[in-house]
Structures are given as C-alpha cells and as structure tokens.
Write a protein that holds these residues in place. Structure first.
Motif, PDB file in Angstrom:
ATOM      1  N   THR A  58     -49.416  15.793  13.171  1.00  0.00           N
ATOM      2  CA  THR A  58     -49.345  15.334  14.552  1.00  0.00           C
ATOM      3  C   THR A  58     -50.715  14.837  14.985  1.00  0.00           C
ATOM      4  O   THR A  58     -51.742  15.429  14.653  1.00  0.00           O
ATOM      5  N   THR A  59     -50.706  13.725  15.706  1.00  0.00           N
ATOM      6  CA  THR A  59     -51.955  13.105  16.151  1.00  0.00           C
ATOM      7  C   THR A  59     -52.154  13.231  17.654  1.00  0.00           C
ATOM      8  O   THR A  59     -53.194  12.824  18.170  1.00  0.00           O
ATOM      9  N   GLY A  60     -51.163  13.755  18.364  1.00  0.00           N
ATOM     10  CA  GLY A  60     -51.188  13.738  19.816  1.00  0.00           C
ATOM     11  C   GLY A  60     -50.459  12.526  20.366  1.00  0.00           C
ATOM     12  O   GLY A  60     -50.161  12.453  21.554  1.00  0.00           O
ATOM     13  N   VAL A  61     -50.153  11.571  19.484  1.00  0.00           N
ATOM     14  CA  VAL A  61     -49.393  10.377  19.866  1.00  0.00           C
ATOM     15  C   VAL A  61     -48.077  10.325  19.100  1.00  0.00           C
ATOM     16  O   VAL A  61     -47.026  10.030  19.683  1.00  0.00           O
ATOM     17  N   VAL A  62     -48.110  10.605  17.799  1.00  0.00           N
ATOM     18  CA  VAL A  62     -46.904  10.598  16.966  1.00  0.00           C
ATOM     19  C   VAL A  62     -46.853  11.867  16.126  1.00  0.00           C
ATOM     20  O   VAL A  62     -47.880  12.497  15.841  1.00  0.00           O
ATOM     21  N   ASN A  63     -45.628  12.218  15.719  1.00  0.00           N
ATOM     22  CA  ASN A  63     -45.400  13.304  14.771  1.00  0.00           C
ATOM     23  C   ASN A  63     -44.837  12.691  13.494  1.00  0.00           C
ATOM     24  O   ASN A  63     -43.850  11.964  13.530  1.00  0.00           O
ATOM     25  N   ALA A  64     -45.469  12.973  12.379  1.00  0.00           N
ATOM     26  CA  ALA A  64     -45.062  12.394  11.096  1.00  0.00           C
ATOM     27  C   ALA A  64     -44.807  13.501  10.085  1.00  0.00           C
ATOM     28  O   ALA A  64     -45.148  14.668  10.301  1.00  0.00           O
ATOM     29  N   THR A  65     -44.190  13.126   8.968  1.00  0.00           N
ATOM     30  CA  THR A  65     -43.857  14.067   7.901  1.00  0.00           C
ATOM     31  C   THR A  65     -44.289  13.492   6.558  1.00  0.00           C
ATOM     32  O   THR A  65     -44.170  12.282   6.329  1.00  0.00           O
ATOM     33  N   VAL A  66     -44.800  14.347   5.689  1.00  0.00           N
ATOM     34  CA  VAL A  66     -45.115  13.922   4.331  1.00  0.00           C
ATOM     35  C   VAL A  66     -43.804  13.778   3.569  1.00  0.00           C
ATOM     36  O   VAL A  66     -43.060  14.751   3.408  1.00  0.00           O
ATOM     37  N   ALA A  67     -43.513  12.558   3.119  1.00  0.00           N
ATOM     38  CA  ALA A  67     -42.244  12.288   2.437  1.00  0.00           C
ATOM     39  C   ALA A  67     -42.293  12.734   0.976  1.00  0.00           C
ATOM     40  O   ALA A  67     -41.363  13.370   0.476  1.00  0.00           O
ATOM     41  N   ASN A  68     -43.364  12.393   0.275  1.00  0.00           N
ATOM     42  CA  ASN A  68     -43.506  12.792  -1.124  1.00  0.00           C
ATOM     43  C   ASN A  68     -44.933  12.556  -1.595  1.00  0.00           C
ATOM     44  O   ASN A  68     -45.732  11.928  -0.902  1.00  0.00           O
ATOM     45  N   SER A  69     -45.235  13.059  -2.772  1.00  0.00           N
ATOM     46  CA  SER A  69     -46.546  12.871  -3.380  1.00  0.00           C
ATOM     47  C   SER A  69     -46.485  11.660  -4.313  1.00  0.00           C
ATOM     48  O   SER A  69     -45.632  11.597  -5.207  1.00  0.00           O
ATOM     49  N   ILE A  70     -47.362  10.695  -4.088  1.00  0.00           N
ATOM     50  CA  ILE A  70     -47.389   9.480  -4.900  1.00  0.00           C
ATOM     51  C   ILE A  70     -48.292   9.637  -6.113  1.00  0.00           C
ATOM     52  O   ILE A  70     -47.975   9.194  -7.214  1.00  0.00           O
ATOM     53  N   TYR A  71     -49.417  10.313  -5.903  1.00  0.00           N
ATOM     54  CA  TYR A  71     -50.409  10.385  -6.982  1.00  0.00           C
ATOM     55  C   TYR A  71     -51.306  11.591  -6.752  1.00  0.00           C
ATOM     56  O   TYR A  71     -51.646  11.929  -5.614  1.00  0.00           O
ATOM     57  N   SER A  72     -51.699  12.246  -7.842  1.00  0.00           N
ATOM     58  CA  SER A  72     -52.651  13.355  -7.764  1.00  0.00           C
ATOM     59  C   SER A  72     -53.262  13.579  -9.143  1.00  0.00           C
ATOM     60  O   SER A  72     -52.542  13.733 -10.128  1.00  0.00           O
ATOM     61  N   ASP A  73     -54.601  13.572  -9.173  1.00  0.00           N
ATOM     62  CA  ASP A  73     -55.275  13.783 -10.453  1.00  0.00           C
ATOM     63  C   ASP A  73     -56.389  14.829 -10.355  1.00  0.00           C
ATOM     64  O   ASP A  73     -57.236  14.924 -11.232  1.00  0.00           O
ATOM     65  N   GLY A  74     -56.390  15.607  -9.277  1.00  0.00           N
ATOM     66  CA  GLY A  74     -57.436  16.597  -9.078  1.00  0.00           C
ATOM     67  C   GLY A  74     -58.639  16.046  -8.349  1.00  0.00           C
ATOM     68  O   GLY A  74     -59.499  16.810  -7.893  1.00  0.00           O
ATOM     69  N   SER A  75     -58.707  14.733  -8.235  1.00  0.00           N
ATOM     70  CA  SER A  75     -59.794  14.090  -7.505  1.00  0.00           C
ATOM     71  C   SER A  75     -59.262  13.285  -6.320  1.00  0.00           C
ATOM     72  O   SER A  75     -59.842  13.297  -5.245  1.00  0.00           O
ATOM     73  N   LEU A  76     -58.155  12.605  -6.538  1.00  0.00           N
ATOM     74  CA  LEU A  76     -57.516  11.809  -5.490  1.00  0.00           C
ATOM     75  C   LEU A  76     -56.068  12.256  -5.335  1.00  0.00           C
ATOM     76  O   LEU A  76     -55.350  12.411  -6.319  1.00  0.00           O
ATOM     77  N   ALA A  77     -55.666  12.475  -4.092  1.00  0.00           N
ATOM     78  CA  ALA A  77     -54.268  12.783  -3.775  1.00  0.00           C
ATOM     79  C   ALA A  77     -53.761  11.732  -2.792  1.00  0.00           C
ATOM     80  O   ALA A  77     -54.423  11.442  -1.792  1.00  0.00           O
ATOM     81  N   VAL A  78     -52.612  11.145  -3.084  1.00  0.00           N
ATOM     82  CA  VAL A  78     -52.010  10.136  -2.214  1.00  0.00           C
ATOM     83  C   VAL A  78     -50.609  10.611  -1.838  1.00  0.00           C
ATOM     84  O   VAL A  78     -49.774  10.848  -2.709  1.00  0.00           O
ATOM     85  N   TYR A  79     -50.378  10.763  -0.515  1.00  0.00           N
ATOM     86  CA  TYR A  79     -49.087  11.234  -0.019  1.00  0.00           C
ATOM     87  C   TYR A  79     -48.451  10.161   0.856  1.00  0.00           C
ATOM     88  O   TYR A  79     -49.115   9.586   1.722  1.00  0.00           O
ATOM     89  N   GLN A  80     -47.188   9.924   0.642  1.00  0.00           N
ATOM     90  CA  GLN A  80     -46.459   8.986   1.495  1.00  0.00           C
ATOM     91  C   GLN A  80     -46.040   9.695   2.770  1.00  0.00           C
ATOM     92  O   GLN A  80     -45.508  10.805   2.740  1.00  0.00           O
ATOM     93  N   VAL A  81     -46.298   9.065   3.925  1.00  0.00           N
ATOM     94  CA  VAL A  81     -45.884   9.614   5.221  1.00  0.00           C
ATOM     95  C   VAL A  81     -44.879   8.658   5.856  1.00  0.00           C
ATOM     96  O   VAL A  81     -44.902   7.455   5.594  1.00  0.00           O
ATOM     97  N   ASP A  82     -44.014   9.202   6.691  1.00  0.00           N
ATOM     98  CA  ASP A  82     -42.920   8.376   7.220  1.00  0.00           C
ATOM     99  C   ASP A  82     -43.305   7.564   8.453  1.00  0.00           C
ATOM    100  O   ASP A  82     -42.528   6.726   8.911  1.00  0.00           O
TER     101      ASP A  82
END
Length: 247
Positions: A153-177
C-alpha cells in the motif's frame, strides 16, 4: 600376406576403441564467467513489460539497476507492473508527469536491497525505496502479508504481488497487479502550516503616563477644593466672633 591381413582385421577394432576412448575421456571446457545481470533482458524474457522497459530506458533507471547490481553486494528488489497495470491508469497519467516525476515514479518500484519471498513477513514499515523519503505525504511503501499473499500500500493504491519473475540471491523481481503510485505525486497535499501566534502587545507607556497624570490632576483638584472649604470656614468663624463682640 593372408596372415598380415587377418592380423589387421583383429587389430583394427582395438585401434578404433582406443581412439574413441581417448576422445571421450577429454575434459569438458571450463564454463566462462556468468553474464552480468541485466534487468531489461529479464523483463523481456518474462514478456508483458513493454511499458516498464520503456520507462526504465527513458529514466535510465534500468542502467542504474544494472550498475548497482554488478558493483554492490547489497542486491536489489524490483516490483514490476505489467502492461495491463499501466493501461488501467487514467488517460494521460504518464504524459502529465515531468521527467523528474517519471524518474521518482520508477524509483519508487525499486528497493535497494535483496528481498526474498520469505522475508516479506519480517520487513519493517514503511519500506524505503530508491525514491527516497519514506515519510507520510512523500514516498511511503508499506508491506503486509496474509498467508502466502503479499500486499503493498502506498497511501494511494493497494496492490498485490502476483508472482515471482526472477531471483538469484542478488536481484529479485516480483510482478505486481497495479502501478505503485506514491503519495508525493498522486496523493493529497499536506495541510498548510498553522500561522504562528502573534506576540503579546506591551502596554503603552503613554497610557500609564496619562493615568498617572489623571490621578495627579484629580489629587490636585481635590486639594484646591479642600483649601477653599477651609478658607470659607475660617472666614465665617471670624465674622461670627466679630458679630458677638459687636452685640
């Protein structure tokens, strides 16, 4: 000659077997160094992130992420809205932003540390993003969990993490709706500061002097009246005594 021919027939399989064994036993070449992490290529492979890739390019945030990943051990986390999340924004939203505001919007989707999926439950709010100040009315991002669901939540919108796209221990990329809209750009403006109280006014000396003068005048007037009364009494007394002696 027949004997030599027969000998070659028996020796040929052994020669071929020996050659094949020697070839198979050669060690495989050592793998080369891993290619540097590239957020754009990761999103291109995942597809459906054309708008985000374009904004990464316009703001140069993509280059910044790649540089930090390859020169720092802190890692990074990216919340990636897909194209349909951007298309759900009000018409003209992105075009109404200045270059600086576009940069702040995209930086708001980037966390300067690596966050694994198991760490979402232990994060402290508000989470600091690359956009900077996380206080209210600026760039606060709060994360809560409910079972396996991760909410933002940002105070303007509420979002949800849809799934994990990428993770290698250094970079994590999550898709949000949804696109994460920060308060600083899309929220209510902070209330205006209350005006400072006016300093207390000091009593004017002229008023005090006037009062004192008035009191002095009153005292003076009272003294004059008293002297007049005494004078009249004495005069009357003398007249009375004179009249008695005359009689």
């Amino acid at each position: 000659m027949t004997t030599h021919f027969l000998s070659l027939q028996f020796l040929l399989p052994f020669i071929l077997l020996s050659t094949t064994t020697t070839t198979l036993a050669q060690p495989a070449p050592a793998p080369g160094p891993p290619a540097p992490t590239n957020i754009t290529k990761i999103l291109e492979k995942a597809s459906q992130f054309t708008t985000l890739i374009r904004l990464f390019d316009i703001t140069k945030v993509g280059d910044q992420i790649n540089t930090q990943l390859n020169n720092s051990k802190q890692g990074m986390t990216v919340f990636a809205p897909p194209d349909n999340a951007f298309s759900s924004l009000s018409a003209g939203t992105l075009n109404s932003l200045s270059d600086q505001q576009k940069d702040e919007l995209i930086q708001f989707h980037v966390i300067p540390t690596f966050i694994s999926s198991s760490q979402f439950q232990t994060l402290s709010n508000p989470l600091r993003t690359q956009a900077g100040d996380s206080t209210f009315y600026n760039f606060p991002l709060n994360i809560t969990t409910s079972g396996n669901q991760v909410n933002l939540t940002t105070g303007v919108v509420n979002a949800t993490v849809a799934n994990s796209i990428y993770s290698d221990g250094s970079l994590a990329v999550y898709q949000v709706d949804k696109v994460l809209l920060p308060m600083n750009l899309f929220g209510p403006q902070p209330p205006a500061a209350a005006p400072a109280p006016e300093p207390l006014k000091k009593k004017k000396k002229t008023g005090d002097d006037t009062t004192a003068t008035g009191d002095s005048t009153a005292n003076s007037s009272g003294g004059v009246n008293l002297r007049l009364e005494l004078h009249g009494f004495v005069g009357g007394l003398i007249a009375f005594i004179a009249m008695v002696f005359y009689l």
